[in-house]
Design a protein around this motif. Sequence first.
Motif, short mmCIF file in Angstrom:
data_model
loop_
_atom_site.label_atom_id
_atom_site.label_comp_id
_atom_site.label_asym_id
_atom_site.label_seq_id
_atom_site.Cartn_x
_atom_site.Cartn_y
_atom_site.Cartn_z
N VAL B 165 -10.33 -10.33 -28.19
CA VAL B 165 -9.37 -9.14 -28.29
C VAL B 165 -10.46 -7.82 -28.58
CG1 VAL B 165 -7.86 -7.87 -30.13
CG2 VAL B 165 -7.57 -10.20 -29.28
N TRP B 166 -11.54 -7.96 -29.61
CA TRP B 166 -12.49 -6.73 -29.44
C TRP B 166 -13.11 -6.57 -28.28
CZ3 TRP B 166 -17.73 -6.60 -28.56
CH2 TRP B 166 -18.37 -5.75 -29.29
N GLY B 167 -13.26 -7.53 -27.57
CA GLY B 167 -14.11 -7.22 -26.24
C GLY B 167 -12.95 -6.13 -25.35
N TRP B 168 -11.66 -6.56 -25.21
CA TRP B 168 -10.87 -5.96 -24.10
C TRP B 168 -10.22 -4.90 -24.72
CZ3 TRP B 168 -9.67 -6.49 -19.30
CH2 TRP B 168 -10.32 -7.54 -18.50
N ILE B 169 -9.99 -4.63 -25.86
CA ILE B 169 -9.18 -3.45 -26.32
C ILE B 169 -9.84 -2.03 -25.50
CG2 ILE B 169 -8.99 -1.71 -28.40
CD1 ILE B 169 -8.51 -4.43 -29.98
N PRO B 170 -11.15 -1.76 -25.78
CA PRO B 170 -11.70 -0.58 -25.21
C PRO B 170 -11.05 -0.11 -23.75
CG PRO B 170 -13.14 -1.87 -26.15
CD PRO B 170 -12.18 -2.71 -26.30
N PHE B 171 -11.21 -1.28 -22.73
CA PHE B 171 -10.79 -1.06 -21.57
C PHE B 171 -9.44 -0.71 -21.22
CE2 PHE B 171 -9.19 -2.66 -17.44
CZ PHE B 171 -9.96 -1.58 -16.59
N LEU B 172 -8.40 -1.55 -21.98
CA LEU B 172 -7.13 -1.36 -21.90
C LEU B 172 -6.79 -0.19 -22.70
CD1 LEU B 172 -5.86 -5.13 -22.21
CD2 LEU B 172 -6.34 -3.80 -20.30
N THR B 173 -7.58 0.29 -23.59
CA THR B 173 -7.12 1.47 -24.39
C THR B 173 -7.49 2.81 -23.43
OG1 THR B 173 -7.90 0.74 -26.44
CG2 THR B 173 -7.66 3.13 -26.27
N LEU B 174 -8.25 2.74 -22.57
CA LEU B 174 -8.58 3.73 -21.60
C LEU B 174 -7.71 3.70 -20.46
CD1 LEU B 174 -12.40 3.58 -21.36
CD2 LEU B 174 -11.23 5.06 -22.38
N VAL B 175 -7.22 2.49 -20.06
CA VAL B 175 -6.25 2.36 -19.07
C VAL B 175 -4.85 3.30 -19.61
CG1 VAL B 175 -4.78 1.10 -17.66
CG2 VAL B 175 -6.98 0.50 -18.03
N LEU B 176 -4.60 2.83 -20.74
CA LEU B 176 -3.26 3.50 -21.46
C LEU B 176 -3.45 5.06 -21.66
CD1 LEU B 176 -2.28 0.23 -23.79
CD2 LEU B 176 -1.00 1.18 -21.86
N ILE B 177 -4.65 5.30 -22.12
CA ILE B 177 -4.81 6.86 -22.30
C ILE B 177 -4.42 7.46 -20.91
CG2 ILE B 177 -6.49 8.72 -22.58
CD1 ILE B 177 -7.81 6.95 -24.81
N GLY B 178 -5.05 6.99 -19.96
CA GLY B 178 -4.55 7.48 -18.54
C GLY B 178 -3.08 7.21 -18.28
N GLY B 179 -2.59 6.24 -18.64
CA GLY B 179 -1.13 6.30 -18.44
C GLY B 179 -0.31 7.22 -19.26
N LEU B 180 -0.81 7.44 -20.58
CA LEU B 180 -0.23 8.55 -21.46
C LEU B 180 -0.19 9.78 -20.86
CD1 LEU B 180 -0.83 7.02 -24.84
CD2 LEU B 180 1.25 7.37 -24.02
N ALA B 181 -1.55 10.09 -20.11
CA ALA B 181 -1.66 11.39 -19.66
C ALA B 181 -0.81 11.79 -18.46
CB ALA B 181 -2.88 11.32 -19.01
N SER B 182 -0.29 10.69 -17.97
CA SER B 182 0.84 10.67 -16.87
C SER B 182 2.33 11.01 -17.12
CB SER B 182 0.66 9.56 -15.52
OG SER B 182 1.14 8.45 -16.36
N VAL B 183 2.30 10.83 -18.59
CA VAL B 183 3.62 11.33 -19.01
C VAL B 183 3.88 12.59 -19.13
CG1 VAL B 183 5.10 10.79 -21.08
CG2 VAL B 183 3.95 8.89 -20.30
N PRO B 184 4.91 13.20 -18.70
CA PRO B 184 4.80 14.50 -18.48
C PRO B 184 5.09 15.22 -19.80
CG PRO B 184 6.54 14.02 -16.86
CD PRO B 184 5.97 12.56 -17.61
N ARG B 185 4.30 16.03 -20.41
CA ARG B 185 4.26 16.71 -21.77
C ARG B 185 5.78 17.38 -22.14
NH1 ARG B 185 -0.02 20.57 -24.39
NH2 ARG B 185 1.61 22.18 -23.69
N ASP B 186 6.24 18.00 -20.95
CA ASP B 186 7.63 18.42 -21.17
C ASP B 186 8.52 17.59 -21.67
OD1 ASP B 186 7.17 20.86 -20.10
OD2 ASP B 186 8.49 20.70 -18.09
N THR B 187 8.63 16.39 -21.15
CA THR B 187 9.62 15.40 -21.61
C THR B 187 9.54 15.10 -23.12
OG1 THR B 187 8.51 13.46 -20.92
CG2 THR B 187 9.83 14.42 -19.38
N VAL B 188 8.32 15.12 -23.50
CA VAL B 188 7.90 14.68 -24.95
C VAL B 188 8.39 15.85 -25.64
CG1 VAL B 188 6.10 14.20 -26.38
CG2 VAL B 188 6.03 12.94 -24.45
N GLU B 189 7.96 17.02 -25.32
CA GLU B 189 8.47 18.22 -26.02
C GLU B 189 10.10 18.45 -26.06
OE1 GLU B 189 5.91 21.43 -24.49
OE2 GLU B 189 4.17 21.00 -25.73
N ALA B 190 10.46 18.24 -25.30
CA ALA B 190 11.79 18.37 -24.93
C ALA B 190 12.59 17.56 -25.94
CB ALA B 190 12.51 17.91 -23.44
#
Lengths: 352, 292
Positions: B165-190
């Motif tokens: 878990v320790w070894g894999w968290i970072p990579f998957l975190t980076l993947v999910l940060i990328g995924g979160l960046a693709s969630v339109p900010r408009d929808t969250v603010e709406a």
Amino acid sequence: MAEIKLNNLTKRWGDFIGVDDQSLHIKDREFLVLLGPSGCGKTTTMRMIAGLEEPTAGEIWIGDRMVNDDLPKDRDVAMVFQNYGLYPHMTIFDNIAYPLKVRGTDKSEIRPRVEKAAEQVELTEFLHRKPKALSGGQRQRVALARAIVRTPKVFLMDEPLSNLDAKLRVTMRAELKHLSRALQITTVYVTHDQIEAMTLADRVAVMKNGIIQQLGTPDDIYNNPANLFVAGFIGSPAMNLINGSVTDGMFVTTGGTRLVPVKSPDREKAILGVRADDMHVHEAGQGDIDVTIYAFENTGESTLLTVQWGKQRVIARGDRHLRKDQDDVVGISLNQDHLYLFDPETEDRIEM
Amino acid sequence: MRDNTLKYLLVLPAVLVVFVTAIWPLIEAARLSFTVGRLNRPGSLDQYLGWENYLWAFFEEPAFWNSVWVTAIYTLLTVGLTTVFALGLALLLAPGGRLRSSAQALLILPFAMSPALIGVSFRFMFNPEFGLFDAFFGIVFPPLADVSWLADPQLALAVVVMADVWGWIPFLTLVLIGGLASVPRDTVEAAQVDGASGWRVFKDVTLPQLAPVLAVVVILKSIFSLKTFDQVFMLTNGGPGTATQTLSHYIYFNGMKYGQIGYSASVAWLMVIPMIFLTYAYAKFVFRKADQ
């Protein structure tokens, strides 16, 4: 239903100033348009009202409550976003119902209210679809319906029409105006389109560099621009601004042409402002001055003549039946009742 | 040369490489799985045995089922824990800013370490005499002071899971940060303006839009968890006993240590089956995303 008061509102990001110590009082049920070029602070001002941006200084009052520390959800505002901000995974019905659902509205009440809102924006037949299956104009309507489904204290609209094509924009503009009159809710509307501002607003606040340049009714803004910026920004085509001086009560262009009498003491430098509609086109020799046509444009409802005036070019509006060609010579006269004089140093208007 | 011919010629080298390094070994392993296949018996690699190896694994080998069980628990725990922690970290780090960006950059470090190295360092850290974690847990939670982590079957598995878990968290975190960046900010603010609390914005708006990326993360991590070998090999070598023996480790032991190549090839093929399903699902999600 509420008034909005902004007291000495400032937003800074590091050295960059978004909004610079501005105060604004928006009356209850007023439709106020924040107008200005991109980066002027109009959207930032709106986002601060919504609670999506935190002010660096100053107070925001909605009704009789200071909302600076309230989360967006607690401010009881509804907002229409430039890109609509629809929830792509929900149906149109669920999109419109969302503000009701999260506020714990009774289930039996949700359906009739969503249907009523959908009806107001003519979306009834699309309620079961997803946003992806709708056109831009329809998505715009969903965003509107989501805003009007409950009765918020304030509507905030961030360039809601800017993503629509020109034709649809005109239609939606009229619908927006109709809807806002019907709903009677305090509205702040952000746009860079001066026609939207002129047509929709009760009052317009023209902004530039984080500062409100002028606040007034559309008539005010159009007929009594406070400074060069407002004069040049409002109106299409933009107001002609001619460089020159005032000598013996006459405006003299930089080229030395004594143009029109102006009620102003002599000035070494002055800018004369005149709208295209206040420049009358005559046959050569019959106006105040003869000029050569640089370009002749026929827009259908009128004609636009860009003419070479010494080193400058100015635009005059001609009759729709006028037919001229490039390099023809025409006479121009100015409507002396609608002239504006500006100080080139301070850019302020000189009262005449 | 016609474009049509050229396009096949251009992909041919890649296809050849894949064939030589992946397809051919798979076919050869399939063939071996039907032979006696003992390294110490000349000729046995061609000695046909039928389904005997498979039947042996299923009905005569409790160790096989033990490793299936270990692998299943290990996969469930690592996939679940890694995804939850990575999602949490991604939500914390996604907004950006100077501090968060530096943290994002630091995150890549654990992922840059080889799994074998992670295995060795965790073995040291849980050493009963001079291990850092061993001492640390002892201080924080005194009843754990005398516990010999790697000697206890359950705790040893916990340590292996922890290291992974320790070894894999970072990579998957980076993947999910990328995924979160693709969630339109408009929808969250709406949603915020519409009146949703932070939790409801996440549950109603962010999470559903993140689902395709989350699915890719879960599938990808499942594939890697199922085939875990190097960390287990370095950290516990499958022990104590067979308490942490994953399928890969079991296959390696039977093939390389006991020389039963035929038998381990058959177990390896049993592992290929779930892998094919997961790979198919992965490809489906990834290419569906590309379509949109």
